[in-house]
Motif scaffolding. Sequence first.
Motif, PDB file in Angstrom:
ATOM      1  N   LEU A 136       0.829  -1.205   0.000  1.00  0.00           N
ATOM      2  CA  LEU A 136       0.000   0.000   0.000  1.00  0.00           C
ATOM      3  C   LEU A 136       0.866   1.258   0.000  1.00  0.00           C
ATOM      4  CD1 LEU A 136      -2.711  -1.049   2.600  1.00  0.00           C
ATOM      5  CD2 LEU A 136      -3.151  -0.523   0.199  1.00  0.00           C
ATOM      6  N   ARG A 145      -3.361  -0.604  -4.800  1.00  0.00           N
ATOM      7  CA  ARG A 145      -4.636  -0.764  -4.124  1.00  0.00           C
ATOM      8  C   ARG A 145      -5.263  -2.092  -4.547  1.00  0.00           C
ATOM      9  NH1 ARG A 145      -2.390   2.313  -1.668  1.00  0.00           N
ATOM     10  NH2 ARG A 145      -2.998   4.373  -0.885  1.00  0.00           N
ATOM     11  N   GLY A 151      -2.679  -5.436  -7.778  1.00  0.00           N
ATOM     12  CA  GLY A 151      -3.789  -5.306  -6.848  1.00  0.00           C
ATOM     13  C   GLY A 151      -4.312  -6.637  -6.375  1.00  0.00           C
ATOM     14  N   VAL A 185      -8.149   1.414   3.843  1.00  0.00           N
ATOM     15  CA  VAL A 185      -8.132   0.487   2.696  1.00  0.00           C
ATOM     16  C   VAL A 185      -8.266  -0.950   3.180  1.00  0.00           C
ATOM     17  CG1 VAL A 185      -6.741  -0.445   0.818  1.00  0.00           C
ATOM     18  CG2 VAL A 185      -6.815   2.023   1.205  1.00  0.00           C
TER      19      VAL A 185
END
Length: 390
Positions: A273, A278, A285, A335
Amino acid sequence: MTPEQIVRTFVDHFHRRGHRSAPESPLIPPPGDPVLFTTSGMHPLTPYLAGRPHPSGRRLVNVQRCLRTTDLDEVGDPTHLTVFDMLGTWSLGDYGIGPSLRWGYELLTDGFGVDPGRLHATVFGGDDQVGPDETALATWTELGVPVELTRAENWWSNGPTGPCGPDSEIFVWTGDGPPTGTPGGDDRWMEVWNHVRMRYHRHDDGRLEPLPQPNIDTGMGLERLEMVLRGGRSVFECVGLTPWVEAVRDRWPLDETAHRIVCDHLRSAVVVLGDGVRPANTGRGYVLRRLVRRALTTLWRDDESRTLAELPDQPYADTLRRFRQRGDVEPLRQVLVDEERRFRALLRRGRPVVERCRSRGPLTDADYAWLHDTHGLPRELVDGPLGEAA
């Protein structure tokens, strides 16, 4: 020694031998590079190993954060980590394997105080394309370090094609009492440093072509070295892991293997991160999403109510600092908490699906593949308490 002292001792040792510091690269390789993440210190230097002049010269030293998923199933044992710091040195067409090994021996024994009697080396013994590394063998013999000859175990490459060559690995005895056996037969011998004679490029057909210049590429994991110098039995005893170890242990009772997996994967997720990735369903990812979901799957085996929102700021902040990254903790935490929420929703939708599959009888490999590929349900979760509850 603290990690900072270890790094300074390492870098200073090679500065005194004419090396200049090479800049650290992010985990994300530049556009056009087919590799998802930087997996070793040599990866950003590939063009220079192939002959391009490096702006800092022909002798380099640096510290590089790395991510490897090839050992993901090994995480949970005492020595494997997904994200780690690699201490590296390079000779770009300059000195050979002899000086590299001697300088390495001097650093370990004089610089770090490792007892020479706790060292063992392995050397490439030759195959049908390349002969044995007689120079490395002679160097270790001259230094009085026991040597074991191998074949494939001492051939280094970053994949099926690309730069490669014979290597010499340095092991340190981590057991109690005097050393016994050899690295090939006793896992108390732990590899700490690899010195590669990067001399060839392997083509798709397996053919080896000499590189324009012979190079030396060495790599030593900081956490493993710290473990050795601390006299520890696990990299999870190291300073960089302590905030995660304590935060997870204080909140959730887990067995040792599960505890290590959760600590490693969450720490690794924060580093990924921190370099701007993300969660997603593809590419980098997906690697991040897989790390988070593997950690949650392990965490929820005994209690599905556990949540990442319970973790404090300290392990996040410490990880960003130690891996030389900038950023605020709260956005990264959010997140992970959002990813946890998505995963919970997936599991709620998936329970009836697993129930229907189980109603037809024992699950087959085809069932597991369908559950994973179609519904995103990992096998370890289907076989665990959540699957049983279905």
